[in-house]
Design a protein around this motif. Sequence first.
Motif, short mmCIF file in Angstrom:
data_model
loop_
_atom_site.label_atom_id
_atom_site.label_comp_id
_atom_site.label_asym_id
_atom_site.label_seq_id
_atom_site.Cartn_x
_atom_site.Cartn_y
_atom_site.Cartn_z
N VAL A 125 31.73 41.59 33.31
CA VAL A 125 32.52 41.01 34.39
C VAL A 125 33.60 40.10 33.80
O VAL A 125 33.31 39.27 32.94
N ASN A 126 34.82 40.26 34.25
CA ASN A 126 35.89 39.33 33.89
C ASN A 126 35.70 38.06 34.70
O ASN A 126 35.75 38.08 35.93
N GLN A 185 37.48 35.48 35.32
CA GLN A 185 38.56 35.04 36.21
C GLN A 185 38.64 35.88 37.49
O GLN A 185 39.16 35.42 38.50
N ASP A 186 38.10 37.11 37.43
CA ASP A 186 38.06 37.92 38.66
C ASP A 186 37.20 37.24 39.73
O ASP A 186 37.46 37.39 40.93
N THR A 242 39.21 34.83 41.89
CA THR A 242 40.41 35.35 42.56
C THR A 242 40.04 36.41 43.60
O THR A 242 40.88 37.24 43.96
N ILE A 243 38.82 36.38 44.08
CA ILE A 243 38.37 37.33 45.09
C ILE A 243 39.15 37.11 46.38
O ILE A 243 39.31 35.98 46.85
N GLN A 276 36.15 43.50 47.49
CA GLN A 276 36.24 42.99 46.12
C GLN A 276 35.00 42.14 45.79
O GLN A 276 34.44 42.24 44.69
N LYS A 291 32.10 44.49 45.13
CA LYS A 291 32.27 45.20 43.85
C LYS A 291 31.88 44.29 42.68
O LYS A 291 31.14 44.70 41.76
N ILE A 292 32.36 43.05 42.70
CA ILE A 292 32.06 42.12 41.60
C ILE A 292 30.59 41.70 41.65
O ILE A 292 29.93 41.60 40.60
N LYS A 331 28.55 44.30 40.00
CA LYS A 331 28.74 44.22 38.54
C LYS A 331 27.90 43.08 37.97
O LYS A 331 27.26 43.23 36.92
N TRP A 389 33.94 33.12 46.37
CA TRP A 389 32.98 33.69 45.41
C TRP A 389 31.53 33.35 45.76
O TRP A 389 30.63 33.54 44.96
#
Length: 326
Positions: free
Chosen positions: A2-3, A5-6, A9-10, A15, A18-19, A22, A256
């Motif tokens: 997992v990045n 920073q992603d 920025t959700i 999104q 999805k994260i 992951k 998040w």
Amino acid sequence: MVNLQDIFTISSQKQFEKIALKVFRYQYENNLVYREFCDLLNTDVQKVKSLPQIPFLPIQFFKSHTVVSNSNPIQETFTSSGTTGMITSKHLVTDVSLYEQSYRLAFSEFYGNIEDYAVLALLPSYLERSGSSLIYMVKDLIELSNNEHSGFYLHNYDELISKLIELDNSGQNVILIGVTYALLDLIERQNFQLKNTIIMETGGMKGQRKEIIREELHEILCQGFGVSSIHSEYGMTELLSQAYSLGNGVFECPAWMQILIRDTEDALTYLDFGKTGGVNVIDLANINSCSFIATQDLGKKQPNNSFEILGRFDNSDIRGCNLMVI
């Protein structure tokens, strides 16, 4: 992988899901305690395609196990408060910058620029012990406010009273963040009529007073401080994110973080909006420990992802940094 920073920025539910999936797979692979828990539930990782299919680790595991998802050095150990002899939770944090990023971004989202405020903290029970994640956060917010009047108050109520009146009268925006019993102590010494101050309670009587329901508590605090609403913070030792209520006891999460409400009779079944059940928290900032936690709180969720906290499963084990118990 997992990045990181992603996570911060959700911008959509798709999104987030999805994260979250992951992160689930990452933690299953790298967190031995979580993997063992998932295996005991006979979880087929490949078949987990939605949030309700993800196993949520009971929060009690933080009292008895080392819940980490990597082998990096521990930078901070946050511990829950408890009475003498009580086993407390330990949250081993391998990257404290994730915690800082989480609460700084969330504060900014709900309250704007921290430099617009003087931050006064009335948190005696937290200051009197080490390892509080709340103190870590508030200390940082005090420093970031860059205001000479910001600071902690232990038992020096008289100094706080004069400072609060002086700042509010001057037109300075103030946030007074306090543990519930200390805020009640304060208004028993002084009645306020505040115009520029946000009162934020972090919950908990710490054994100092009898627990009362939130509506009654907020009514007393509103009258005592002369404000129209009481703000609240919902966070805990085992998380790296907080939800905030800007009044009426209705909490909202940063992008998040989300909650699900589980059936109290069947932990693997989830309830519809408006129904009371156990609170499960998804905290994606918690990637280095466990992002999927089944708490001991009772609550209900609204269609817009806001939620209320209504009490706890077990009144005998009241965790610090927690909200009102019925």
